[in-house]
Design a protein around this motif. Structure first.
Motif, PDB file in Angstrom:
ATOM      1  N   UNK A  29      -7.379  36.031  22.295  1.00 49.03           N
ATOM      2  CA  UNK A  29      -8.125  35.041  21.518  1.00 49.03           C
ATOM      3  C   UNK A  29      -9.105  34.274  22.393  1.00 49.03           C
ATOM      4  N   UNK A  30      -8.657  33.902  23.603  1.00 50.91           N
ATOM      5  CA  UNK A  30      -9.547  33.162  24.488  1.00 50.91           C
ATOM      6  C   UNK A  30     -10.756  34.022  24.852  1.00 50.91           C
ATOM      7  N   UNK A  31     -10.503  35.300  25.141  1.00 52.99           N
ATOM      8  CA  UNK A  31     -11.607  36.187  25.516  1.00 52.99           C
ATOM      9  C   UNK A  31     -12.549  36.399  24.344  1.00 52.99           C
ATOM     10  N   UNK A  32     -11.971  36.619  23.166  1.00 54.64           N
ATOM     11  CA  UNK A  32     -12.809  36.863  22.000  1.00 54.64           C
ATOM     12  C   UNK A  32     -13.592  35.611  21.619  1.00 54.64           C
ATOM     13  N   UNK A  33     -12.971  34.455  21.768  1.00 50.53           N
ATOM     14  CA  UNK A  33     -13.681  33.240  21.360  1.00 50.53           C
ATOM     15  C   UNK A  33     -14.824  32.916  22.319  1.00 50.53           C
ATOM     16  N   UNK A  34     -14.862  33.570  23.489  1.00 53.55           N
ATOM     17  CA  UNK A  34     -16.034  33.427  24.352  1.00 53.55           C
ATOM     18  C   UNK A  34     -17.155  34.366  23.910  1.00 53.55           C
ATOM     19  N   UNK A  35     -16.834  35.273  22.993  1.00 48.31           N
ATOM     20  CA  UNK A  35     -17.846  36.223  22.538  1.00 48.31           C
ATOM     21  C   UNK A  35     -17.796  37.553  23.262  1.00 48.31           C
ATOM     22  N   UNK A  36     -16.755  37.781  24.081  1.00 48.14           N
ATOM     23  CA  UNK A  36     -16.625  39.077  24.755  1.00 48.14           C
ATOM     24  C   UNK A  36     -16.336  40.161  23.725  1.00 48.14           C
ATOM     25  N   UNK A  37     -16.874  41.354  23.959  1.00 48.74           N
ATOM     26  CA  UNK A  37     -16.575  42.458  23.054  1.00 48.74           C
ATOM     27  C   UNK A  37     -15.150  42.948  23.330  1.00 48.74           C
ATOM     28  N   UNK A  38     -14.655  43.821  22.440  1.00 52.50           N
ATOM     29  CA  UNK A  38     -13.302  44.341  22.607  1.00 52.50           C
ATOM     30  C   UNK A  38     -13.162  45.079  23.938  1.00 52.50           C
ATOM     31  N   UNK A  64      -4.471  35.370  25.212  1.00 59.74           N
ATOM     32  CA  UNK A  64      -5.447  35.930  26.140  1.00 59.74           C
ATOM     33  C   UNK A  64      -6.554  36.666  25.390  1.00 59.74           C
ATOM     34  N   UNK A  80     -11.846  43.297  31.376  1.00 60.29           N
ATOM     35  CA  UNK A  80     -11.911  42.137  32.262  1.00 60.29           C
ATOM     36  C   UNK A  80     -10.672  41.258  32.185  1.00 60.29           C
ATOM     37  N   UNK A  81     -10.031  41.227  31.039  1.00 59.23           N
ATOM     38  CA  UNK A  81      -8.937  40.267  30.845  1.00 59.23           C
ATOM     39  C   UNK A  81      -7.590  40.957  30.720  1.00 59.23           C
ATOM     40  N   UNK A 131     -14.967  44.693  26.682  1.00 56.34           N
ATOM     41  CA  UNK A 131     -14.995  43.740  27.794  1.00 56.34           C
ATOM     42  C   UNK A 131     -13.663  43.016  27.916  1.00 56.34           C
TER      43      UNK A 131
END
Lengths: 254, 363
Positions: free
Chosen positions: B262-271, B260, B277-278, B273
């Motif tokens: 990794x998926x969020x970070x690989x979208x470019x979300x900041x820590x 979870x 959000x996730x 966010x």
């Protein structure tokens, strides 16, 4: 690298350039002296036995893993500890995971609009329109209001691909995208990937689907023990492998 | 094509013992020989206990008699409650001003009930809360619009219990989340600070925290500066509850798969966010059951403020019973109090179950 390879690579600036890159997990040397240049629109399939470092390699490209030596430049941005650069690269590089990693608490549509809204700062309406366009492209638009848990594995993986595409990535990384799928669902995911390749997306794909490698890849790379052992055009790679390790590997999986 | 078979299949019914009332009894009460014995034993025990209890509580009981009349009956003397309800609920709040805490409590409960639906959780609701809390504060303290000032030392009974619990829970929850995140921080300073805080608070009983806040803490303050006693108790309750919330939330955070992040970070979300959000929406949902357990304890533990001489609703009840007229009616008064606590706790617990069901997206 053989003659042909150099020829095909020399045109234009690479979108991904990796020079003398090393990575260790503790004392374990997981990647050793990796040199790789990827041209825009190029499709590379990376294969090799498990534990050979192929997943780690593509995870280094969007810094899900840190490298300790050497240089990785993605679309003109060098990956360092600078978090701003990392976030920039991640927004430009799409990633598809073996286990899909959809966000289970969000609907399919929300999964797709999350990145565009929060990273690209797009208005919600525009993000939703883009999302619906890509959902239609992966033939799954009718599921937009459902939650990931209600979809089959193949459908989830197609959503995951669409989620990456909504960010308009320059490069797509696939980390064994079909390995967790039931056999009858592999084709629907591969079809989406083939369509993407035909449109000219730059792709790095870690996979054991050798049929896909033969028909889609511009270049097939074989990794073993943390090194790139051999890379070549798919016809030459499969018909005339140069290294003993490659021959052994191919004889085991084909 | 296969018409006869289809007809035959529709004509088939489940065995009689599996459906309807008989089925229910069979399945739930008499499905094995030892369950049958248990069922019979329970019926016998209930048969012995319930009728006398019912007789005591409802048949032989009095509801509005004088205290003296209570001595002559065998049943429950519920009269103790209507006779003393003003003091039990409002304690030392000045006579004639009871409408103020009553209105404040009504406002609080109405808002809580209104806020139960998730589609109402919007910015405007935040403003509504801010305004209402101010109004409640004004109602309780007074000093304007011709309402005489009521010092916090006179706040007591149910309003005090509700206030300590409500702010205790509402402030401890976000504080606990921050502590949980801090404990997982990569920065050693933040991490160790959070660990020290959480372990210290969890290693100390609430009573001793309350003592410290009321007796020791003022010793460290410069001469002449005093911090309100109710506020100090409130802070102690918040700090105490937050440490427990933190550990529960940390459990939820640890249950989140790496994928979870990794998926969020690989979208470019900041820590931040990614967390907001996730991770947190999922982690907090997982830990709703233990969180509610802690919030329920916090609610009931506010009755411990009695040891620093605050008069919450338990204490006002005890004061009532110390009146010689009513000393014999403690059972009745405590049953009433238990019911009062139960209503609040049960409402919280059933709301949490509904919330869990609403947020469940796994099919």
């Amino acid at each position: 690298m053989n003659e042909r390879q150099v020829e095909s690579v020399k045109s234009g600036d690479p979108i991904i350039a990796i020079h003398g890159m090393h990575k260790w997990y503790g004392d374990f040397h997981v990647l050793s002296d990796i040199n790789l240049e990827v041209q825009p629109r190029e499709k590379i399939v990376i294969c090799g036995p498990s534990g050979s470092g192929k997943s780690t390699l593509i995870r280094c490209i969007n810094r899900l893993e840190e490298h300790q030596r050497g240089q990785i430049i993605v679309n003109g941005t060098e990956l360092t500890n600078d978090i701003k650069n990392i976030e920039k690269v991640r927004a430009e590089v799409g990633m598809v995971f073996q286990h899909f990693n959809l966000f289970p608490h969000l609907t399919i549509l929300e999964n797709l609009t999350l990145g565009p809204i929060w990273v690209r700062k797009k208005p919600k309406k525009e993000a939703e329109e883009t999302a619906m366009m890509y959902l239609e492209k992966v033939n799954i638009a009718e599921q937009a209001k459902k939650f990931p848990g209600q979809l089959s594995g193949g459908q989830q993986q197609r959503v995951a691909i669409a989620r990456s595409l909504c960010m308009y990535p320059e490069v797509m990384l696939f980390d064994e995208p079909t390995s967790a799928l039931d056999p009858e669902m592999i084709k629907e995911v591969l079809d989406v990937m083939i369509g993407l390749a035909e449109e000219g997306m730059t792709m790095l794909v870690v996979t054991h689907e050798m049929g896909f490698a033969k028909s889609v890849a511009d270049r097939v790379m074989f990794m073993d023990d943390g090194e790139i052992v051999e890379q070549n055009r798919p016809d030459l790679f499969f018909d005339n492998p140069q290294h003993e390790r490659t021959k052994l590997f191919l004889s085991q999986i084909l | 094509m296969n018409e006869p078979a289809a007809v035959r299949r529709e004509q088939l019914k489940p065995p009689v013992v599996d459906i309807g009332v008989i089925g229910w009894f069979h399945k739930n009460l008499f499905n094995t020989w030892y369950n049958s014995i248990l069922t019979v034993c329970m019926v016998v025990v209930l048969g012995i206990l319930v009728p006398p209890l019912f007789k005591w509580a409802f048949v032989d009981s009095v509801w509005y008699s004088s205290a003296a009349a209570c001595h002559d009956i065998d049943g429950a003397c519920w009269s103790v409650i209507p006779h003393n309800i003003r003091f039990i609920i409002f304690g030392f709040f000045p006579e004639g001003q009871e409408w103020r805490p009553a209105l404040a409590m009504f406002l609080l409960l109405a808002l809580v009930i209104y806020s139960r639906k998730r589609n109402r959780w919007q910015g405007s609701l935040g403003w509504l809360w801010a305004v209402s809390l101010t109004v409640m504060g004004v109602l309780m303290y007074g000093g304007i619009f011709g309402m005489p000032v009521v010092e916090t030392s006179q706040w007591s009974g149910l309003p005090l219990t509700l206030m300590l619990s409500f702010f205790g829970m509402v402030a401890a929850y976000p504080l606990g989340i921050m502590l949980a995140i801090g404990r997982r921080s990569r920065l050693p300073a933040i991490k160790s600070l959070c660990i020290v805080y959480i372990e210290m608070i969890r290693g100390v009983p609430l009573i001793s925290l309350l003592f410290m806040s009321s007796i020791m803490f003022p010793l460290f303050l410069p001469e002449g500066i005093t911090i309100n006693k109710v506020l100090r108790a409130q802070v102690a309750i918040i700090l105490f509850t937050a440490a427990y919330i933190a550990e529960v939330v940390r459990g939820g955070l640890q249950a989140m798969p790496r994928g979870q992040y990794e998926a969020a970070e690989s979208l470019g979300l900041t820590y931040n966010q990614t967390l907001r959000l996730i991770i947190l929406p999922q982690a907090l949902k997982i830990v709703i059951p233990p969180t509610v357990g802690i919030l329920l304890s916090a609610f009931k533990d506010t009755s411990l403020v009695v040891i620093i001489a605050l008069y919450d609703v338990l204490k006002t009840t005890k004061v009532t019973l110390s009146n010689p007229k009513w000393t014999g009616c403690s059972t009745e008064a405590y049953i009433f109090l238990a019911l009062l606590y139960f209503v609040f706790c049960y409402a919280m617990s059933s709301y949490s179950r509904r919330l869990e069901k609403e947020l469940d997206t796994s099919y």
